[in-house]
Design an enzyme around this catalytic site. Sequence first.
Site, PDB file in Angstrom:
ATOM      1  CG  HIS A 232     -28.565  -4.151  -6.770  1.00 36.87           C
ATOM      2  ND1 HIS A 232     -27.783  -4.461  -5.777  1.00 36.87           N
ATOM      3  CD2 HIS A 232     -29.079  -2.620  -6.296  1.00 36.87           C
ATOM      4  CE1 HIS A 232     -27.540  -3.573  -4.903  1.00 36.87           C
ATOM      5  NE2 HIS A 232     -28.162  -2.480  -5.403  1.00 36.87           N
TER       6      HIS A 232
ATOM      7  CG  ASP B 220     -22.429  -4.968  -3.736  1.00 36.25           C
ATOM      8  OD1 ASP B 220     -21.290  -5.329  -3.284  1.00 36.25           O
ATOM      9  OD2 ASP B 220     -23.391  -5.829  -3.795  1.00 36.25           O
TER      10      ASP B 220
END
Lengths: 385, 408
Positions: A356, A360
Site C-alpha cells: 500500500h 493505492d
Amino acid sequence: MPILPHHFPLLKSDPRSSVFQIQYFRTTAAYRDEVVTVRTPAFAESVTERDVRWEKAVGDTVSEDEVVCEIETDKTSVQVPSPVAGVIEELLVPDGGKVESGTALFTLRKGAAGAPKAEAPAAAASPPTSATLPPPPSSVGPIPTAMPPVPPVPAHVKMNRMRLRIAQRLKEAQNTCAMLTTFNEVDMSNITEMRKTYKDAFLKKHNIKLGFMSAFVKAAAHALADQPAVNAVIDDTTKEIVYRDYVDISVAVATPKGLVVPVIRSVDGMNFTDIEKAINLLGEKARKNELAVEDMDGGTFTISNGGVFGSMFGTPIINPPQSAILGMHGIFDRPVAVGGKVEIRPMMYVALTYDHRLIDGREAVLFLRKIKSVVEDPRVLLLDM
Amino acid sequence: MEFLVFVFVSHCCSWIDVRYLEVRVCLKDAMMSHVRRTWSLGRNRSGVSCRTGSASIATCSGDAALVLLSRSNDVFQNLALEDWIEANVDLQRRGVLLLWRNRPAVVIGRHQNPWAECHLPAMRGGGVPLARRRSGGGTVFHDLGNLNLTFFSSKTSYDRRRNLKVVTEALRQLRPALDVRATDRFDILLNGHFKISGSAARLSRKSSYHHCTLLHSADHSALANVLRPSCPGIQSNATPSVPSPVANLLDHAPTLQWEELLDALVRQYNAEFSSSSSSITVDPADEAAFPGVAAAAAELRSWDWTFGRTPKFRVETVLQLADERTAARCSARLQVEVKGGVVESCRLDVPADWLPPRLSGELSGVLVGGRFCRHRAAAAVTELTRSESGEARSRLKELGDAVLTAMG
C-alpha cells in the site's frame, strides 16, 4: 551368526491395568539389561575385504531381526540383523571400515522393543503417579504397570539455512511493506468453455495441454501494462520507486521437493500459446532437476495457485522484491445472481496482496477487476479494453 | 478367484497335441495351487507362457525350481520384483530364476556414490534414469541388449559358481566354438579377455539372490558418455567400480538370437537344478499378483534411496570464475561434506576483492542442510541473489552457477 541366549517374548494382558505387560521368558540365566556384542558373521566363501555400512546409529532402538548394518564383500551385500530388541550402544567400526569374520561390530543393550529413545526421560518430566522409581534413562526396560502412558516426544529439528533465509525475507517483507489484500471473484464459465472447445485441437497442434494459467498470466500482464505501479517496486535503500518496463511473471509451484518460483520472461509480448509453452518448458525443467538460477531469478509480479490443493480463499504473501502477488484459488460451483436470476456457475475467488505504500486501494481494486474481466471474457484482450 | 488357462503343448512327435490344463488358483486363501503340467521339454517345445497369481508362485509345489520372465522393461519395477520374490517366496526348498531386461538405465551398487560413478547431467539429457540396487558391487549400464538373470535361493543353497555354470554351459551348448569361462571374481569372460557378464549378490535375513548380467547386444557407445564422474574432486570410501573391456555375444556369434539364448538358459537351469519348469511370464506392475510391489518400486525411485543412501563423502575442487562484464577472473576453492545426500558443511574460499566474504559466506551457509542436488541448490542460490543488486549480484550468481555445476 552372533551367539546369544535365545528368548521368547510373551505379550500378556494384565487385567489389573490397561497396559500390556511384556514378559521375557528365557532359556538361560541371562539378565534383562545385559549388553550384547554382535560380531561379523562368517562366510562360507573366503573372500577379499569386507566393508561395514551402518543403517542405524548409536541410540537407535531396534527390534529383533531389524537390520543394523550391511556388510559389503566381494560384490555381495549381506544384512546383519539385530539378534534381540534393544538400543544400540556403540558402533565399534566406522562406516566403510573393514572387518573380518568374528570382528566385533556393535554393542546393544537389550530392552523392550518400541520403547522411547534415551532423550524421552528429559521430556517425560511428568512424574509417575506411583511411588516406584522411573526407569533409569539409559535403560529402556519394560515399564511398571502404574506408569501413565508417556506422550510422544516432539522432534526438535534445527532449521536449515535456506528456510531461515526465506523466513527472514518474508518477515522483512511484512515489516517494510504495508501489506493489504483485496478480493474478487471470477466466473470461469467462458474460459472453461473455451478450453473445452479447443483443448483437443490445441494439444494436436502445439503438443501441450491448454490450462488455465495462461489466461491468468496473460490477464495479469495486460493489467500490469495498464497499472505500472503494480509492476514497480520501492527501493528502500535509495527511497526510489523503480518502474520496470518489462513484465516477468513468477509462477509459484509447489513440488514435492519444495516451493520453486520459476519466471516467465517478457510476458507482455506473449499470447496464450506462448505462455503455455513457457510454463510447460519450466515444468519439464523442474521435473528433470534442471531449473537454473536464471530460471528463478527476478520477476516483477508473482502468481500463486492455491487452487490446485483445493484452497477456497486466502491471503497470499508478497514475494520480495516485488510489490504485489495474485492468489488463485479453487474453482467451485456456486449459485450466483446473473441477470436477476440464480444460476450455478463455476466460480474462483482471487486475491491480490499489494504494498500500500506504492499502490493505492483504487489502483489495486481496478487491477484485480481488470484481471477478472480478461479471464471472464478473453475478447477484452482483442479489443485492448 | 479361479481362472482357466489354455495351453498349447507340442509333443515330441510331429503333430501338435492340444491339452487343456486347469489352473486353479485361489488367490484369496493362498492355500491351494495346482499347476499340473504334462508337457515335455523336447526340442519341439513351443514357447509356453501363462499368467499365474502370486499364490501359485509363492506356494507352488511339485517343481524343484521356478523360472520367471518379466514382461516389464522398467528398471525400478524389475528391481522391486526382485525384492518381492525375495521377501515373499519360500526359497528354502526350491529356487527361482528370474529373467529380465531394462530400457537404458544406469544401476549402481548398494553402497556406491552416484556422483562418482556416473555423469548425472548427461543422463538427464539422455533420459537415462539412475537406480540403486540392493545388492553390492559396481555400476552397470543396462539396456535392452543386456539380459539380467537373478538366481534366488536359500542361504544354505547360495552358490554363485553353480549359477554361473548354468550360463557358461548353456552358451557352450549353443555355440561350442565360443570360449566362455567364469573367473574367481564371478565375471564371465569371452575368449579370456572380454567381460560379458558381471555379478552381484545379496544375502538377507531369510534368503539370498545372486544376479548377473549377460551382454547379448548392448549399445556400448552410450556407456562412455554416462559412466564418468559428475564432478571432480570427490573423495569417498564408497564401493568403487572396476572397469573392464566388454563385448557383446552377438559380435562373436552373429546368429545367436535372443529367444534362442533365453531357451538355452532355461533348459540348462532346469538341468542343473533337476526341475522341469517352463518359463512363466510375470508382470511386475500387477499389484494384485504382487501386493506391495508398487510401493517397493516407488521407494526405489525416491531420491532418499537413490542419493540419500550414499556413504559420507567430500568434494574438494577449484572453481574458475569469470565476470562477463569486466572480464575479471579468479579461482575459488570449494569444500563440501555430504552425508546421506545432504550437505553437512560447505566452505567457499573466494578472493575478497572479487566478492565480499559476507556474500560467499552466506552462499555456503544457505547450502548447508539442503540436498546435494542442483535443483535444490538453485532455489537456495536464487533466494540469496534476489536481495542483491549490481556487480555483487552478478558475481554471486556466477559463483552460484559454478557451485551448482560441481553438484552434477
